[in-house]
Design an enzyme around this catalytic site. Structure first.
Site, mmCIF file in Angstrom:
data_model
loop_
_atom_site.group_PDB
_atom_site.id
_atom_site.type_symbol
_atom_site.label_atom_id
_atom_site.label_comp_id
_atom_site.label_asym_id
_atom_site.label_seq_id
_atom_site.Cartn_x
_atom_site.Cartn_y
_atom_site.Cartn_z
ATOM 1 C CG ASP A 102 39.270 45.184 33.330
ATOM 2 O OD1 ASP A 102 38.772 44.724 32.281
ATOM 3 O OD2 ASP A 102 38.603 45.708 34.240
HETATM 4 N N1 URA Z 1 35.350 42.894 36.349
HETATM 5 C C1 URA Z 1 36.129 43.979 36.116
HETATM 6 O O1 URA Z 1 35.696 45.098 36.294
HETATM 7 N N2 URA Z 1 37.373 43.776 35.679
HETATM 8 C C2 URA Z 1 37.919 42.548 35.484
HETATM 9 O O2 URA Z 1 39.093 42.438 35.100
HETATM 10 C C3 URA Z 1 37.098 41.437 35.736
HETATM 11 C C4 URA Z 1 35.814 41.631 36.167
#
Ligand code: URA
Length: 244
Positions: A102
Site C-alpha cells: 500500500d
Molecule cells: N497488507 C496490507 O494491508 N497492506 C500492505 O501493504 C501489505 C499487506
C-alpha cells in the site's frame, strides 16, 4: 543492443554517464576501444570491458528497495510518485515491482524484470510466506494469535489461510506472517479483530529478508546468494505452510 544501453543495464551508470565514459575511451569491445555510444554489441557473444572490468551480461536484474510511505507500487501513476522513481541511476525499462505494498506501507519490495520469478512468487498456489511488522491501536491477546491461525473472514470467498501472529513488547506491536496476498490483507485481518493498523512494514518475502542497513527509500542489487535462494524457493515454495 546499443553499447550505452548495455552498460547502463549492467549497472555501470546512467545512460548519459555511460555515454561520457564511452566517449572518453574507457570501454572496449573484443579488445578494441569503441567511442560511439550507439555502437551495436552482441551482449551474449562480445567481450565488453569497462576499464579493466569485464562486464558480464545479465538478462535479469533484481533490486531490493526499502519502500518509504508515500510512493505507490506501480511502474506508472498519473497522481502519485512511484517506487520506480527511487531507483536512481538504474535503467528501469522493463523493470516492475513484484506485488504491491500500500502507499502508506514501508519495507521490502523486490523490483525486477524477471516475469517468471515474479509470477511464481505471487502465485497463490505457492504459499510464499510474507512477514510484516505491524503497530496497532490496541494491545493484542493470545486469542488474536489463535484467530489468525484459524483463519479470518475478511469478506473474501474463503477465510484467510493460517497466519502466524507473534506478539511483541509492548503488545501493540507484532510480527505477522501470511502466505497469501489479498488486497489490504493485513489491515483487513486486524480490522476484523477490532484493531487499526497504525504502521506496517514488510520485512521478508520467502527467503528474501529486508536488509536493515538500507534506510527507507534506499535500494541495492540482490546478491548472487539471494538470487539463488529465490530461484530455489521458486521450485520448493509450495512447501511453505503455517499451522494446519
Ligand atoms: N497488507 C496490507 O494491508 N497492506 C500492505 O501493504 C501489505 C499487506
Amino acid at each position: 543492443m546499443r553499447l550505452d544501453r548495455f552498460l547502463a543495464h549492467a549497472g555501470k551508470g546512467t545512460r548519459s554517464s555511460v555515454k561520457g565514459d564511452i566517449r572518453k575511451g574507457i570501454v572496449t569491445v573484443n579488445g578494441a576501444v569503441v567511442k560511439k555510444p550507439e555502437f551495436q554489441v552482441d551482449e551474449e557473444a562480445d567481450e565488453i570491458r569497462f576499464g579493466d572490468t569485464k562486464i558480464q551480461y545479465r538478462k535479469f536484474v533484481y533490486y531490493m528497495l526499502n519502500k518509504p510511505a508515500g510512493f505507490v507500487s506501480a511502474v506508472k501513476d498519473s497522481h502519485d510518485r512511484t517506487v520506480m522513481e527511487l531507483l536512481d541511476n538504474v535503467l528501469t525499462d522493463g523493470l516492475f515491482p513484484v506485488g504491491r505494498l500500500d502507499k502508506d506501507t514501508e519495507g521490502l519490495l523486490l523490483i525486477t524484470n524477471d516475469g517468471a520469478l515474479a509470477h511464481e512468487l505471487l502465485s497463490p498456489a505457492k504459499h510464499v510466506p510474507k512477514t510484516y511488522y505491524a503497530e496497532l491501536d490496541g494491545a493484542l491477546t493470545e486469542d488474536d494469535v489463535n484467530r489468525f491461525l484459524e483463519g479470518l473472514d475478511i469478506g473474501e470467498k474463503r477465510i484467510t489461510k493460517p497466519a502466524r501472529l507473534e506478539i511483541l513488547t509492548p503488545k501493540t506491536k507484532a510480527y505477522v506472517t501470511v502466505s497469501e496476498g489479498k488486497f489490504h490483507q493485513i489491515k483487513r485481518m486486524f480490522h476484523v479483530l477490532g484493531y487499526k493498523v497504525l504502521y506496517l512494514k514488510r520485512i521478508s518475502m520467502g527467503t528474501l529478508a529486508l536488509d536493515f542497513s538500507l534506510r527507507t527509500g534506499e535500494f541495492r542489487a540482490l546478491t548472487e546468494t539471494e538470487i539463488e535462494q529465490l530461484r530455489s524457493m521458486k521450485e520448493n515454495a509450495s512447501d511453505y505452510h503455517y499451522g494446519k
